[in-house]
Design a protein around this motif. Structure first.
Motif, PDB file in Angstrom:
ATOM      1  N   THR A   1      77.051 138.601  73.610  1.00 62.49           N
ATOM      2  CA  THR A   1      76.924 139.608  74.668  1.00 62.49           C
ATOM      3  C   THR A   1      77.582 140.917  74.259  1.00 62.49           C
ATOM      4  O   THR A   1      78.505 140.950  73.449  1.00 62.49           O
ATOM      5  CB  THR A   1      77.585 139.116  75.973  1.00 62.49           C
ATOM      6  OG1 THR A   1      78.971 138.882  75.735  1.00 62.49           O
ATOM      7  CG2 THR A   1      76.924 137.847  76.485  1.00 62.49           C
ATOM      8  N   LYS A   2      77.078 141.995  74.834  1.00 65.06           N
ATOM      9  CA  LYS A   2      77.642 143.333  74.620  1.00 65.06           C
ATOM     10  C   LYS A   2      77.768 143.963  76.003  1.00 65.06           C
ATOM     11  O   LYS A   2      76.767 144.055  76.725  1.00 65.06           O
ATOM     12  CB  LYS A   2      76.707 144.146  73.724  1.00 65.06           C
ATOM     13  CG  LYS A   2      77.216 145.531  73.410  1.00 65.06           C
ATOM     14  CD  LYS A   2      76.245 146.223  72.459  1.00 65.06           C
ATOM     15  CE  LYS A   2      76.722 147.610  72.116  1.00 65.06           C
ATOM     16  NZ  LYS A   2      75.751 148.296  71.252  1.00 65.06           N
TER      17      LYS A   2
ATOM     18  N   ASP B   1      72.780 140.399  74.085  1.00 64.34           N
ATOM     19  CA  ASP B   1      72.448 141.390  73.061  1.00 64.34           C
ATOM     20  C   ASP B   1      71.793 140.756  71.844  1.00 64.34           C
ATOM     21  O   ASP B   1      70.830 141.288  71.320  1.00 64.34           O
ATOM     22  CB  ASP B   1      73.717 142.137  72.637  1.00 64.34           C
ATOM     23  CG  ASP B   1      73.441 143.286  71.691  1.00 64.34           C
ATOM     24  OD1 ASP B   1      72.583 144.122  72.022  1.00 64.34           O
ATOM     25  OD2 ASP B   1      74.082 143.343  70.631  1.00 64.34           O
TER      26      ASP B   1
END
Length: 86
Positions: A30-31, A36
């Motif tokens: 995740t971002k 992501d």
């Protein structure tokens, strides 16, 4: 349950490598709290690609059957035996 890690954890490459090789499924990255990327081992990737290829071939075969592009197996084998003198 899928493994989810923040993108900042990718800095520890040795740990990530160990994680992807021991996981039985892809790892989601995740971002800013949103999905992501997905990472996986080469072995898992190759296995996934083989399975995808098989599904594509099955789909093609089903379409050929639906459109009548099939031949009788016994007749085809008989023709081959006759052609090659088997």
């Amino acid at each position: 349950m899928p493994k989810i890690i923040p993108i900042k954890d990718l800095k520890n490459t040795a740990e990530i490598s160990e994680m992807v090789h021991s996981a039985e499924e892809p790892i989601y990255v995740t971002k800013n709290g949103y999905g992501d990327m997905v990472i996986m081992s080469v072995e898992m990737y190759e296995s996934t690609m083989k399975r995808l290829s098989m599904y594509r071939e099955l789909e093609l075969s089903e379409k050929q059957i639906e459109s009548g592009k099939t031949k009788d197996a016994r007749e085809s084998l008989g023709n081959l035996k006759e052609k090659y003198g088997i």
